[in-house]
Design an enzyme around this catalytic site. Structure first.
Site, PDB file in Angstrom:
ATOM      1  N   ASP A  71       0.835  -1.197   0.000  1.00 35.72           N
ATOM      2  CA  ASP A  71       0.000   0.000   0.000  1.00 35.72           C
ATOM      3  C   ASP A  71       0.872   1.249   0.000  1.00 35.72           C
ATOM      4  O   ASP A  71       2.037   1.224   0.401  1.00 35.72           O
ATOM      5  CB  ASP A  71      -0.947   0.016   1.201  1.00 35.72           C
ATOM      6  N   GLU A 133      -0.221  -1.024   5.698  1.00 42.01           N
ATOM      7  CA  GLU A 133       0.825  -0.640   6.645  1.00 42.01           C
ATOM      8  C   GLU A 133       0.723   0.834   6.970  1.00 42.01           C
ATOM      9  O   GLU A 133       0.960   1.254   8.113  1.00 42.01           O
ATOM     10  CB  GLU A 133       2.198  -0.965   6.046  1.00 42.01           C
ATOM     11  N   GLU A 161      11.950  -1.244   4.610  1.00 39.61           N
ATOM     12  CA  GLU A 161      11.624   0.190   4.598  1.00 39.61           C
ATOM     13  C   GLU A 161      12.877   0.997   4.265  1.00 39.61           C
ATOM     14  O   GLU A 161      14.003   0.563   4.523  1.00 39.61           O
ATOM     15  CB  GLU A 161      11.075   0.620   5.957  1.00 39.61           C
ATOM     16  N   HIS A 339       6.097   9.952   1.211  1.00 37.41           N
ATOM     17  CA  HIS A 339       4.897  10.747   1.493  1.00 37.41           C
ATOM     18  C   HIS A 339       5.021  12.171   0.952  1.00 37.41           C
ATOM     19  O   HIS A 339       4.399  13.094   1.474  1.00 37.41           O
ATOM     20  CB  HIS A 339       4.600  10.792   3.005  1.00 37.41           C
TER      21      HIS A 339
END
Length: 365
Positions: A71, A133, A161, A339
């Site tokens: 996601d 997540e 990550e 992000h």
């Protein structure tokens, strides 16, 4: 297939957190099956999202998990220069939503699959792909509940990550709570005939601020910045107009906890306040791997980087650790790009992650 081609295909699936991911998982499952992997798909209670667990090698032998989520956060920022779900190149940059966080690692793992399948592995390599997540690690617990039936107890888990391919030994845990106050609406000229929900919520907000102040006094862990657990009120909403008594008000509050502190326990006093409805949104524990653990040495060797003590962001590694699987964070890219518009991974970073996965395979031969 080259890792960049796989990344291009993964980015094209707009698997925004909280939305279906079946089409992407269909694609990945077909690819893995073609290369001889054992594939299990674990549908979550939502019904339209799923985890995937695949094994290359003998699942009855303890091996290693490579873990990533599929996601991504929404891509509605005005700073995008083109469609965020169409991977594009600018110099050595591969730009697209999720390229760094963290479909780049997923693509690197998948690109290594044909070579891994051809190796004489003495221990298996597992691939764990999860959903949601970005909503507080909501998907992977359903995979972890099935783990004992999927494989022998793993020797370790690498969560990919973005860390600049530096192995990360620790991160904070997190819990998120929604508090709701309900009132009785009416005209603001007669507040005595109504019940102001915002006023009713303010004691909870004040309590959260006190918690934040108290936590600044310790306990402390010098590996982190800040070096203590924290609380913040992230959102507050309520009311319709200035001259209407608000009948509803809510706030979302998070705690981030150093290892050894349960983030849900930090927020527990807020969840028990009179007259306030509490709804736990998510929680995951902190990660803490000893620097002398064999997994730390293994990942330092295959990544080519010395371990980093800690990072401020959270991952699913704490949940794998809680499930009894030693875990570490190590993936390509920089979390500072996540992000944000024009999110990217460089081709060199993608190649480095693929080489790390192949190095793991060689270690297991």
């Amino acid at each position: 297939m080259l890792a960049a081609e796989i990344l291009e295909r993964l980015v094209a699936f707009p698997t925004v957190v909280g939305t279906p991911n079946t089409a992407l998982m269909d694609h990945v499952a077909q690819y893995l099956t073609q290369h001889g992997a054992r594939v299990t798909r674990i549908v979550g209670p939502e019904g339209d999202r799923e985890n995937l667990f695949a094994t290359i090698g003998d699942p009855s032998v303890p091996g290693y998990i490579l873990s990533g989520h599929v996601d991504v956060v929404p891509a509605q920022e005005p700073g995008w220069l083109a469609d965020p779900f169409v991977l594009r190149r600018a110099g050595d940059r591969l730009i697209g939503r999720g390229a760094c966080d963290m479909k780049g690692f997923d693509a690197a793992v998948l690109a290594a699959v044909p070579a891994l399948a051809a190796m004489a592995l003495t221990a298996p390599v597992h691939i764990a792909l999860s959903y949601d997540e970005e909503a507080g690690c909501r998907g992977v617990p359903h995979l972890l509940a099935r783990l004992p039936e999927l494989c022998a107890a793993p020797l370790g888990c690498i969560v990919g990550e973005p860390s600049g391919l530096e192995p990360v030994l620790a991160h904070k845990g997190k819990a998120a709570l929604r508090l709701v106050a309900r009132g009785v609406t009416g005209h603001s000229s007669r507040p005595d005939l109504g019940h102001n929900a915002i006023h009713a919520l303010t004691p909870a907000l004040a309590a959260a601020v006190r918690l934040a102040t108290d936590l600044a006094g310790g306990p402390r862990d010098a590996r982190f910045a800040p070096d203590h657990s924290t609380v913040q009120v992230g959102t507050v909403a309520g009311g319709q107009a200035l001259n209407i008594i608000p009948g509803h008000a809510e706030a979302c509050i998070e705690a981030r906890a150093i290892p050894g502190v349960d983030p849900t326990q930090i927020l527990a006093p807020l969840s028990a306040l009179d007259g306030i409805e509490a709804d736990w949104l998510s929680d995951y524990p902190a990660l803490a791997l000893d620097a002398d653990h064999p997994l730390a040495a293994l990942v330092a060797g295959i990544s080519g980087h010395a371990p980093r003590q800690a990072v401020s962001y959270g991952t699913e590694a704490g949940l794998f650790q809680k499930a009894g699987v030693p875990s570490i964070v190590c993936g390509p890219g920089d979390i500072a790009r996540a992000h944000k518009p024009e999110e990217y991974l460089t081709e060199a970073e993608l190649a480095g992650a693929t080489e790390m996965v192949l190095a793991l395979g060689r270690q297991l031969c």
